[in-house]
Design an enzyme around this catalytic site. Sequence first.
Site, short mmCIF file in Angstrom:
data_model
loop_
_atom_site.label_atom_id
_atom_site.label_comp_id
_atom_site.label_asym_id
_atom_site.label_seq_id
_atom_site.Cartn_x
_atom_site.Cartn_y
_atom_site.Cartn_z
N GLN A 11 0.82 -1.22 0.00
CA GLN A 11 0.00 0.00 0.00
C GLN A 11 0.85 1.27 0.00
O GLN A 11 0.66 2.16 -0.82
CB GLN A 11 -0.92 0.01 1.23
CG GLN A 11 -1.96 -1.09 1.22
CD GLN A 11 -2.91 -0.98 2.40
OE1 GLN A 11 -3.96 -0.35 2.30
NE2 GLN A 11 -2.56 -1.58 3.52
N ASP A 36 15.86 -10.57 -3.54
CA ASP A 36 15.36 -11.15 -2.30
C ASP A 36 15.99 -10.41 -1.13
O ASP A 36 17.20 -10.50 -0.90
CB ASP A 36 15.71 -12.64 -2.26
CG ASP A 36 15.27 -13.32 -0.97
OD1 ASP A 36 14.64 -12.65 -0.12
OD2 ASP A 36 15.56 -14.52 -0.81
N TYR A 125 5.68 -9.53 15.52
CA TYR A 125 5.80 -8.56 14.44
C TYR A 125 6.38 -7.24 14.97
O TYR A 125 7.33 -6.68 14.42
CB TYR A 125 4.44 -8.33 13.79
CG TYR A 125 4.36 -7.08 12.96
CD1 TYR A 125 4.99 -7.00 11.72
CD2 TYR A 125 3.67 -5.95 13.41
CE1 TYR A 125 4.94 -5.83 10.96
CE2 TYR A 125 3.60 -4.79 12.67
CZ TYR A 125 4.24 -4.74 11.44
OH TYR A 125 4.19 -3.58 10.70
N TRP A 150 -2.46 1.62 11.46
CA TRP A 150 -3.81 1.42 10.92
C TRP A 150 -3.89 1.91 9.46
O TRP A 150 -4.74 2.73 9.10
CB TRP A 150 -4.82 2.15 11.78
CG TRP A 150 -4.92 1.67 13.20
CD1 TRP A 150 -3.99 0.98 13.92
CD2 TRP A 150 -6.04 1.85 14.09
NE1 TRP A 150 -4.44 0.73 15.19
CE2 TRP A 150 -5.70 1.25 15.32
CE3 TRP A 150 -7.28 2.47 13.96
CZ2 TRP A 150 -6.56 1.24 16.41
CZ3 TRP A 150 -8.13 2.47 15.05
CH2 TRP A 150 -7.78 1.86 16.26
#
Length: 285
Positions: A11, A36, A125, A150
């Site tokens: 995004q 990679d 995470y 968010w």
Amino acid sequence: MKVLVTGVKGQLGYDVVKRFKSLNVECLGVDKEKFDLTDERQTMDFIRNYRPDIVVHCAAYTAVDRAEEDRAVCYAVNVLGTRYVAQACSEVGAKMVYISTDYVFDGKGEVPYEVTDMPAPINYYGQTKYEGELEVKRLVDKAFIIRISWVFGKNGNNFVKTMLTLGKERKQLNVVCDQIGSPTYTFDVARLITDMSVTNKYGTYHATNEGYCSWHEFAKEIFNLTGLDVCVNPISTEEYPTKAIRPKNSRMSKKSLDRSLFTRLPEWKDALKRYLDELDLVNEK
């Protein structure tokens, strides 16, 4: 000036590339098809060959729940991959913009976190993103660390799109009401990144849209703006268990932006409306 953006298929990476190109800046967006991140030689060689002036490191392992079990891969991408990008930036003299998260904090209390507050991640995470921050600080002199939260944007999946999909299928939804944070539009963050990256005001910043809400309030506003008739029931975090623990307080202070004279992002409701306009989904009443 040459800019390299990792995670172009995500995004934020998508919008950062789009923004730089709109400013007629030479900008290359890359994803794992180009190299990679978890391979030190591939990463170092690619950045050495391209020799960017700025690297915006948006690529990350972001599957928060899956990360609890898929720890080796999450660590390889978020910590080792960041280390290799940082090493390459240091070698070629590039500035580095590292995208971090509200999940570096434990979410206790109700006071907005300052950039000087000590991180204490409560899920894996968040732990790897914090370790990524440490790698950047250790290896790169010319670095910006930008914590966001968010996130929603045109290119990829997010809470807004999930709510819209579910809202078309169901008349009633249960949404968590005791996690508080700031929805953040990638279009707005991308503008800040392009403005910030051409300066030498290095350091850590919190960059979310203004204002705070719960996921429940966020969902209600999504349905309000799109005209979908959905009853959104507030539930507690304990009523919606997940593999990874989420911080209940994701409020982040933007004083760091003020001190460096950067413009704060617009209010989150304004950002959401513009996003839904971009998707052509706003219900004009």
